[in-house]
Design a protein around this motif. Structure first.
Motif, PDB file in Angstrom:
ATOM      1  N   ARG A 123       0.930  -1.255   0.068  1.00 46.55           N
ATOM      2  CA  ARG A 123       0.023   0.194  -0.119  1.00 46.55           C
ATOM      3  C   ARG A 123       0.927   1.184   0.037  1.00 46.55           C
ATOM      4  N   VAL A 124       0.169   2.269  -0.495  1.00 46.27           N
ATOM      5  CA  VAL A 124       1.056   3.800  -0.644  1.00 46.27           C
ATOM      6  C   VAL A 124       0.166   4.428   0.216  1.00 46.27           C
ATOM      7  N   ASP A 125       0.838   5.309   1.239  1.00 44.22           N
ATOM      8  CA  ASP A 125       0.114   6.148   2.193  1.00 44.22           C
ATOM      9  C   ASP A 125      -0.180   7.548   1.570  1.00 44.22           C
ATOM     10  N   LEU A 126      -1.511   7.457   1.057  1.00 41.16           N
ATOM     11  CA  LEU A 126      -1.890   8.809   0.349  1.00 41.16           C
ATOM     12  C   LEU A 126      -1.893   9.806   1.155  1.00 41.16           C
ATOM     13  N   ASP A 127      -2.019   9.784   2.648  1.00 43.00           N
ATOM     14  CA  ASP A 127      -2.167  10.766   3.430  1.00 43.00           C
ATOM     15  C   ASP A 127      -0.833  11.331   3.995  1.00 43.00           C
ATOM     16  N   GLN A 132       5.899   7.190  -0.242  1.00 42.70           N
ATOM     17  CA  GLN A 132       6.974   6.215  -0.733  1.00 42.70           C
ATOM     18  C   GLN A 132       6.546   5.108  -1.397  1.00 42.70           C
ATOM     19  N   PRO A 133       7.229   4.563  -2.215  1.00 45.67           N
ATOM     20  CA  PRO A 133       6.949   3.154  -2.752  1.00 45.67           C
ATOM     21  C   PRO A 133       7.112   2.291  -1.513  1.00 45.67           C
ATOM     22  N   PRO A 134       6.035   1.156  -1.304  1.00 50.53           N
ATOM     23  CA  PRO A 134       6.133   0.319  -0.443  1.00 50.53           C
ATOM     24  C   PRO A 134       7.558  -0.605  -0.245  1.00 50.53           C
ATOM     25  N   GLU A 135       8.018  -0.856   0.844  1.00 53.39           N
ATOM     26  CA  GLU A 135       9.359  -1.746   1.086  1.00 53.39           C
ATOM     27  C   GLU A 135       9.162  -2.959   0.168  1.00 53.39           C
ATOM     28  N   GLY A 136      10.009  -3.319  -0.488  1.00 53.53           N
ATOM     29  CA  GLY A 136       9.995  -4.566  -1.311  1.00 53.53           C
ATOM     30  C   GLY A 136       9.261  -4.534  -2.619  1.00 53.53           C
ATOM     31  N   ARG A 164       5.350  10.383  -7.983  1.00 50.66           N
ATOM     32  CA  ARG A 164       4.751  11.402  -7.345  1.00 50.66           C
ATOM     33  C   ARG A 164       3.638  12.029  -8.305  1.00 50.66           C
ATOM     34  N   VAL A 165       3.873  12.126  -9.315  1.00 55.12           N
ATOM     35  CA  VAL A 165       2.667  12.853 -10.195  1.00 55.12           C
ATOM     36  C   VAL A 165       1.540  11.650 -10.281  1.00 55.12           C
ATOM     37  N   ALA A 166       1.849  10.521 -10.388  1.00 53.50           N
ATOM     38  CA  ALA A 166       0.736   9.656 -10.412  1.00 53.50           C
ATOM     39  C   ALA A 166       0.089   9.524  -8.981  1.00 53.50           C
ATOM     40  N   ARG A 171      -4.951  10.752  -5.817  1.00 55.73           N
ATOM     41  CA  ARG A 171      -5.418  11.363  -4.808  1.00 55.73           C
ATOM     42  C   ARG A 171      -6.530  12.316  -4.988  1.00 55.73           C
ATOM     43  N   GLU A 172      -6.236  12.835  -6.137  1.00 62.43           N
ATOM     44  CA  GLU A 172      -7.274  13.700  -6.690  1.00 62.43           C
ATOM     45  C   GLU A 172      -8.702  12.924  -7.090  1.00 62.43           C
ATOM     46  N   GLY A 173      -8.623  11.865  -7.504  1.00 61.39           N
ATOM     47  CA  GLY A 173      -9.755  11.235  -8.139  1.00 61.39           C
ATOM     48  C   GLY A 173     -10.226   9.962  -7.452  1.00 61.39           C
TER      49      GLY A 173
END
Length: 437
Positions: A123-127, A132-136, A164-166, A171-173
């Motif tokens: 998972r990516v923490d959007l908050d 950062q990319p998940p470990e592994g 970061r762009v993605a 986040r927006e949508g």
């Protein structure tokens, strides 16, 4: 006296699928009823409670039996089917089994309990102020919401700048379908590993390579059966589909492995009385397969292909299962040896013109035997305003072809594109890549 026809309510019944529904064996014993429109189900903000209320109004006003409630679209249709089935006593798989497929993160957690044919994920923490990319999970990778339509908000990224762009776009949508998905999750007793995850989560997965392939099957009375494997071929240098082709040309050993992994996974998820479709990558260099995603419904995109080759659309199995009947279906009894669904795409912005009328489309189909055409945008429509598109191209038309060899499939596709005669303005050069191999 003839037997009374079965009343089958179809969530999101559309004009494109009505002919294939009416082509199933025993269609004369069914009466198909539309239940909510595609616009209601997929456009704008989705409210599951609101959709349930509108569906109840239609069903409660119906005079007669409600024999089946079915659907062949993703969320919210996929979840409305078991929710309405529970209320109206129709046969469906469980809501939990559907959500285990639809929620991409939960689905991965279930998969890794029984198979190893999946990529590294997390998972990516959007908050976070600095996600950062998940470990592994290494670049290149794909970022995608836990739930999305037709690869909407799915991005391939190769470095932190693209990452970061993605993340910003997701986040927006993400709330458009993530928020209503939360309301469905609230109806379930979630396992500890899903505590606090919710429906608005972003998943990162290492990119998979190889040949894309799709598996179609069903679960009936505790048994899982795979009945079809299709090749999914992309436009060269693109992640966008060029065509789906049935049957697959992969080696028999690979086909057997796809059957085994699919059956094991669906048993783990607990589906029953339902169709499914699973997408994979096959790497011919290593012989490995890797599961991309599980869809808790058959693919309506493939209905004509099964009709062309087997003599019955795959809708047949969906209907039989919903009526509690054996979903066995003919095989190899259609008029063609192979079939394909082609995606005529445009790879730049533009406005489409000279869209044929329904009568003109019917004339093209009559002049080229074994084809059917659905044009996606309307006359004068700007392509970026067409909904449910992937992140890299615009679908202009879906062209279904049946033939005795691949050369015949390509020839019919080319004839259809030429006959359509669509034009575009305000666009950079793009469209169909002529390398269709």
């Amino acid at each position: 006296m003839s037997a009374q026809r079965k009343n089958i309510f179809v969530l999101g019944l559309d004009e494109a699928n009505l002919p294939t529904l009416e082509a199933v064996p025993e269609a004369g014993t069914y009466r198909f009823h539309p239940l909510l429109s595609i616009t209601e189900l997929q456009e704008g903000e989705v409210s599951v409670d609101d959709l349930m209320g509108r569906a109840r109004e239609v069903l409660d006003k119906h005079e007669g039996s409600i024999d089946a409630i079915v659907g062949y679209w993703d969320f919210p249709v996929s979840t409305l089917v078991p929710m309405l089935g529970s209320e109206y006593g129709t046969r469906t798989t469980s809501l939990e089994s559907v959500v285990k497929c639809e929620h991409k993160y939960w689905s991965r957690l279930e998969q890794r309990k029984v198979i190893d044919a999946y990529p590294n994920f997390g998972r990516v923490d959007l908050d976070s102020a600095d996600p950062q990319p998940p470990e592994g999970v290494n670049f290149p990778m794909w970022l995608k919401p836990a739930l999305a339509y037709s690869s909407e908000l799915a991005y391939g990224v190769s470095d932190m700048t693209e990452f970061r762009v993605a993340v910003g776009k997701i986040r927006e949508g993400i709330g458009r379908v993530g928020k209503p998905f939360d309301s469905v999750l609230d109806l379930l007793e979630l396992p500890p590993e899903m505590s606090g995850v919710g429906g608005q989560v972003c998943l990162a997965e290492e990119a998979m390579t190889g040949i894309q392939v799709a598996v179609e099957g069903f679960a009936y009375d505790g048994e899982v059966t795979v009945y079809g494997v299709l090749d999914s071929i992309n436009y060269p240098g693109s992640s966008s589909f060029l065509r789906h082709q049935y049957p697959s040309t992969l080696p028999p050993t690979v086909i057997r492995k796809l059957h085994e992994v699919s059956e094991r996974t669906i048993r783990q998820i607990g589906m029953d009385s339902a169709t499914f479709s699973i997408e994979y990558f096959y790497d011919p260099k290593t012989g490995d397969i890797s599961l991309l995603e599980i869809n808790p419904r058959h693919s309506q995109s493939h209905a004509e292909l099964f009709d062309y080759v087997d003599g019955a659309p795959n809708h047949h199995r969906m209907i039989r299962l919903a009526l509690g009947r054996d979903p066995a279906s003919p095989s190899g009894q259609g008029p063609y040896r192979i079939a394909a669904k082609w995606y005529y795409r445009w790879f730049g912005e533009g406005t489409v013109h000279q869209v044929p009328t329904p009568d003109e489309l019917a004339a093209i189909e009559r002049s080229i035997p074994g084809v059917r055409i659905d044009v996606v945008p309307a006359e004068g429509q700007k392509l970026s305003s067409v909904s449910q598109q992937d992140s890299y191209s615009y679908e202009i038309a879906h062209i279904f072809t049946g033939a005795d060899d691949e050369e015949g499939l390509r020839r019919k596709f080319d004839q259809c594109v030429a006959a359509l005669g669509l034009t575009f303005d305000d666009t950079a050069p793009g469209g169909r890549d002529r390398d269709t191999s």
